[in-house]
Design a protein around this motif. Structure first.
Motif, PDB file in Angstrom:
ATOM      1  N   GLN A  39       0.835  -1.204   0.000  1.00  0.00           N
ATOM      2  CA  GLN A  39       0.000   0.000   0.000  1.00  0.00           C
ATOM      3  C   GLN A  39       0.868   1.252   0.000  1.00  0.00           C
ATOM      4  N   HIS A  40       1.943   1.228   0.760  1.00  0.00           N
ATOM      5  CA  HIS A  40       2.864   2.356   0.818  1.00  0.00           C
ATOM      6  C   HIS A  40       4.057   2.032  -0.088  1.00  0.00           C
ATOM      7  N   ARG A  53       0.727   5.992  -2.308  1.00  0.00           N
ATOM      8  CA  ARG A  53      -0.086   5.232  -1.362  1.00  0.00           C
ATOM      9  C   ARG A  53      -1.437   4.931  -1.973  1.00  0.00           C
ATOM     10  N   GLY A 106      -4.825  10.310  -1.220  1.00  0.00           N
ATOM     11  CA  GLY A 106      -4.125   9.694  -2.330  1.00  0.00           C
ATOM     12  C   GLY A 106      -5.083   9.516  -3.482  1.00  0.00           C
ATOM     13  N   THR A 272      -2.066  -4.547   1.573  1.00  0.00           N
ATOM     14  CA  THR A 272      -2.454  -3.568   2.585  1.00  0.00           C
ATOM     15  C   THR A 272      -2.286  -4.248   3.939  1.00  0.00           C
ATOM     16  N   ASP A 276       1.954   1.506   7.460  1.00  0.00           N
ATOM     17  CA  ASP A 276       3.096   1.952   6.661  1.00  0.00           C
ATOM     18  C   ASP A 276       4.386   1.211   7.016  1.00  0.00           C
ATOM     19  N   THR A 278       6.337  -1.526   6.110  1.00  0.00           N
ATOM     20  CA  THR A 278       6.368  -2.413   4.938  1.00  0.00           C
ATOM     21  C   THR A 278       7.393  -3.544   5.053  1.00  0.00           C
ATOM     22  N   ASP A 329       3.516  10.553  -2.623  1.00  0.00           N
ATOM     23  CA  ASP A 329       2.527   9.876  -1.781  1.00  0.00           C
ATOM     24  C   ASP A 329       1.174   9.858  -2.456  1.00  0.00           C
TER      25      ASP A 329
END
Length: 944
Positions: A39-40, A53, A106, A272, A276, A278, A329
């Motif tokens: 997701q990030h 994002r 986003g 996801t 954040d 990761t 982002d």
């Protein structure tokens, strides 16, 4: 002379997109590609790629990022039956997303929700559009197109939620939805495919549940069906924290590298997981690559899809981000489209949407209100506008009371019970001060204790609000009870309680979220939450019923009473929580009955994200309006309709049943076998699909039907015989009168909105493709327009049919099932006490018995002049016996007895055979199981 740095191909908009993606992928290392699968997404500074994002909520306006225009809930937008309006709401929402990029928005938006509203008890009913898959697909395409825009580059990247067969919240991560082939093809996929085929939606989110025993995040349909339907790459993003479920709650794989590898191979492109953070997720993907569970080609495919969305958003085009990409982002590529937030145009659109979403369910002539000078506005929703989990923060709100007060004098009564709590007749509950814990003190003779308002939101969920401060009872530090909350809300709702009668007129108070009970703390006075009911305080509650009494008194002082009732979007029917019934909350019903007894000119206004079984109101209240929670302009919209400035334009997009007794089991997704939704429901609904009245009278002439060029065109004259302009939604259904299988009792094929002046008439025209009449033929695994007599039904709802006409279209005869060609057992025509399960972890389905005597039926099997043997692909937990019976599962002759060996695990299918006797001609075949746990993947017959 100066030299210029050459522009890399991926930044050259004159090149084909695929060429640009090839260049960009070729410039990335394996580690950098893996960094895109979250997701990030990680930046790649050496190439000038910024972070990105996924996931901005935009269901009915921009959510979670502060004040933003709040439109009616999705089910309310759908009740407008106005795709253009829904598209305009989508466009306005995209404006606000772009305006809030600097605040964390986003450009990959997670909307619309396209799960058909199969069961009104679903906690997320408010998020969907309709129980009809075609109407769902139509409105989803409109919303997605508004979000995406019409230009060569996307304004935002809409994501369809939640694939697939997801309509239950209870145990949603572990339940499996059984989808026989016809339900899959004719119902579920019909809702998802239109927005993808149109190119309006460019991403998909799988659902938390399993489908036919396989996690939806691993569905082979992602690549086999969804991607083939779309004209370009689609990005598949996981739901929040769903990837870890593959090993934890679902236990489908032994470890995360194995699970994540399967997910990527199945088509998941973005994890996801862990917000954040990761590192762990991407580490598991890297480990899968090192183990050989993934290849570089697998990583490249997923990374290409992630980059494709960003490219189509214009991120890599010169002049739309350029050197600022590293500040991204998800916001890069927007310098020429800054969006707009909470504009006058958006406010006007919010009012229009709320007005056109209102549905007049019943009216005996009470509405529109005429000649009234004083209106009593009554009810828990009479002077509030509520947000839901996927709302933005209301920039302002116009309540029902405020909207009506702009027209006439009003008097208000919330109708909540004003109560005092005492314990054992000696101590009273006291709220010492703002934010301080509640305690028991004094005696009944010393003080009356603190007053609380008791509000009933249904399903046993109650909230207590301090009469002094207006703050709600909540859980404080160390399990104390404090009145500090602005209302029930947040992800974990800790402000709702239930009363448990422990002795006559004495109640324990339990927090619904945790199940803990209220007891006295160690100091002997402070009230705290604690495990176990043994030491719960038995409360006497003085004042129950006072809300209804006061409401009746106030209603009697007015010319008309408008009673505004319904649900709280954060309580008893929301994400993570299904309803168990369709009842109006009991205390609210008491208020309604009291008001109706005090004032004959009573109007019930329901504001809710789902239907109620309001049978008493339908019999006794002269006028009833419904809308979903209508957003910031709700009060203005309601007043416009109540006083006749606007015609009631809304129509129901799902059936309102009389009670939950009319519904199949919550987990029975086979709408054909269970006779679910308006398509198959044989009972009498309270209000049918498509229902909605107006303030005038209309008449329908006989329809004309023309079939030409593969399309059906239906025209009908509508006349307005009343004194007000009509806003009529002319609905066209078809019905097939004969078939080898069960077909819908009626199915919506299209509709037309027409405005007809008083005394005038207008022609409504509806056209649709003949192919829309097709059903999925399980004997040949394809859609077929069956040769059969049909009718066109034209009317105001699914059951209010005003005219019919014969419909003749070319079709084909579905032949009997060829017994000599093996077929999938999952393609049965009917079943009892079975479930569908995976043939292998990756793909394929089988039928597994859940109990003794379970069966699956296959109608019209052509056994020819006779067959002598059968071959079945089987699996069983324990050795067992299967019987093949003809004509009837219990009394029919046994054609074969098949011994099934025990398998090593649930995927250990083996082929077995048996002799067949007495089987000839075209017969119905029943596969009968003698015990639970046996499964059949395929079967066929042999001769000679």
């Amino acid at each position: 002379m100066t030299s210029q740095t050459p522009v890399p191909p991926y930044r050259n908009p004159d090149l084909p997109d695929e060429h640009r993606l090839d260049d960009l992928l070729g410039s990335l290392t394996t580690e950098e590609k893996i960094g895109l699968l979250h997701q990030h997404q990680a930046p790649v500074e050496r190439l000038g790629l910024g972070p990105f994002r996924t996931g901005t909520e935009a269901l009915h306006g921009l959510a979670w990022l502060g004040p933003a225009t709040v439109y009616p809930q999705a089910v309310g937008l759908a009740s407008t039956w106005d795709p253009d309006l829904v598209r305009r709401v989508g466009r306005a929402t995209a404006d606000e997303v772009l305006a809030r990029l600097d605040a964390g928005a986003g450009r990959n938006v997670w909307a619309p929700v396209v799960n058909p509203l199969r069961d009104p008890r679903w906690g997320r009913n408010e998020e969907g559009y309709s129980e009809d898959p075609w109407l769902t697909g139509l409105l989803a395409t409109a919303h997605a197109r508004g979000l995406a825009g019409e230009g060569p580059r996307l304004r935002t990247a809409p994501t369809l939620k939640h694939f697939l067969a997801y309509n239950n919240e209870e145990d949603r991560c572990t339940t499996s939805s059984d989808l026989p082939p016809r339900v899959l093809r004719e119902y579920e996929l019909e809702a998802f495919l239109p927005a993808l085929a149109d190119g309006a939606a460019v991403a998909v989110m799988p659902s938390y549940n399993l489908v036919n025993g396989r996690p939806a995040h691993l569905s082979p349909l992602i690549d086999d069906v969804l991607r083939r339907a779309a004209p370009d790459h689609i990005l598949v993003v996981s739901d929040a924290y769903a990837p870890a479920n593959l090993t934890e709650t679902q236990r489908f794989h032994p470890d995360l590298p194995t699970a994540y590898a399967h997910a990527v191979r199945a088509g998941l492109d973005s994890f996801t997981q862990d917000d954040d953070r990761t590192e762990a997720t991407l580490g598991h993907v890297g480990e899968a690559l090192r183990r050989g569970l993934l290849t570089e080609a697998d990583i490249d495919r997923a990374a290409r899809r992630a980059l494709s969305i960003r490219l189509r958003l214009g991120e890599f085009d010169p002049g739309t981000g350029g050197g600022d990409l590293l500040a991204g982002d998800g916001s890069a590529g927007t310098t020429t489209d800054g969006g707009a937030l909470d504009t006058p145009e958006h406010r006007a659109l919010a009012r229009e949407a709320a007005t056109r979403s209102l549905v007049l369910l019943r009216d005996e002539g009470t509405l529109p209100l005429r000649g009234v000078r004083r209106v009593a506005v009554i009810g828990q929703l009479g002077d509030t506008v509520l947000e839901d989990w996927y709302s933005g923060t209301l920039p302002y709100s116009v309540t029902a009371r405020a909207g009506i007060a702009e027209r006439v004098e009003t008097v208000f009564c919330e109708g909540a019970d004003r109560v005092h709590l005492s314990s054992s007749g000696r101590s009273v509950v006291v709220e010492p001060g703002e934010g301080e814990p509640l305690r028991l003190e004094g005696t009944l003779h010393d003080a009356g204790g603190s007053a609380f308002d008791l509000l009933d939101w249904g399903g046993g969920a109650l909230v207590l609000r301090s009469a002094r401060t207006g703050r709600y009872l909540d859980e404080g530090p160390d399990g104390t009870l404090v009145c500090t909350a602005p209302g029930p809300g947040t992800w974990e709702v800790r402000q709702t309680f239930r009363l448990e009668e422990v002795e006559p007129e004495r109640f324990a108070l339990a927090q619904i979220h945790t199940g803990r009970h209220v007891r006295v703390g160690g100091d002997g006075t402070t009230l705290v939450l604690a495990e176990g009911a043994d030491h719960a305080v038995p409360f006497a509650i003085r004042g129950l019923g006072t809300g209804a009494d006061e409401a009746a008194r106030v209603a009697a002082t007015a010319d008309a009473a408008v009673v505004v009732l319904g649900d709280h979007p954060m309580v008893n029917g929301r994400e993570t929580e299904d309803r168990t019934d369709l009842d109006l909350p009991a205390a609210q019903e008491r208020v309604l009955r009291a008001v109706r007894g005090a004032n004959p000119a009573t109007v019930l206004v329901l504001s809710s994200g789902y239907p109620f079984g309001i049978t008493w109101a339908d019999e006794h209240v002269p006028a009833i309006l419904w809308s979903a929670h209508g957003g910031q302009e709700y009060g203005h919209a309601l007043a416009d309709v109540l006083f006749g400035d606007a015609e009631p334009a809304g129509r129901l997009t799902q059936t309102w049943y009389r009670s939950a007794d009319d519904l199949p089991g919550m987990l029975d997704y086979d709408i054909i076998g269970a006779r679910g939704t308006y398509l198959y429901f044989e009972g009498e609904p309270l209000y049918p699909f498509g229902h909605g009245l107006g303030y005038t009278r209309v008449e329908y002439a006989a329809p004309a039907v023309v079939v030409e060029g593969g399309r059906v065109t239906v025209t009908v004259m509508v006349a307005n015989t009343g004194t007000r302009p009509a806003e009529e939604v002319v609905q066209v259904y078809t019905r097939q009168l004969a078939s080898r299988v069960r077909t819908p009792l009626r199915a919506l094929r299209g509709f037309a909105r027409v405005r007809v002046e008083p005394g005038g008439s207008a022609v409504a025209t509806v056209s649709f493709d003949v192919d829309r009449l097709a059903l999925w033929d399980t004997t040949r695994d394809r859609f077929v327009v069956e040769e059969a007599p049909r009718e066109v039904l034209v009317g105001r709802s699914a059951t209010d049919i005003r005219a019919t006409a014969a419909l003749e279209v070319p079709g084909e005869v579905i032949p009997p099932r060829d017994a000599l060609t093996p077929w999938s057992a999952a393609g049965y025509d009917g079943a009892r006490d079975t479930s569908l399960c995976p043939l292998t972890p990756e793909r394929g389905d089988a039928v597994r018995s859940r109990g003794e005597g379970a069966w699956a039926a296959f109608h019209g099997v052509d056994l020819g002049d006779g067959v002598t043997g059968c071959r079945l692909e089987v699996n069983a937990e324990h050795a067992c016996v299967l019987r093949l019976r003809l004509d009837d599962p219990e009394d029919g002759p046994t054609a074969a007895v098949v011994d099934v060996p025990a398998g090593k695990d649930g995927y250990d299918f083996t082929e077995v055979g048996a002799a067949v006797t007495g089987a000839r001609g075209v017969r119905d075949l029943y596969l009968v199981f003698d015990r639970p746990g046996a499964a059949v993947a395929s079967l066929g017959f042999t001769r000679g």
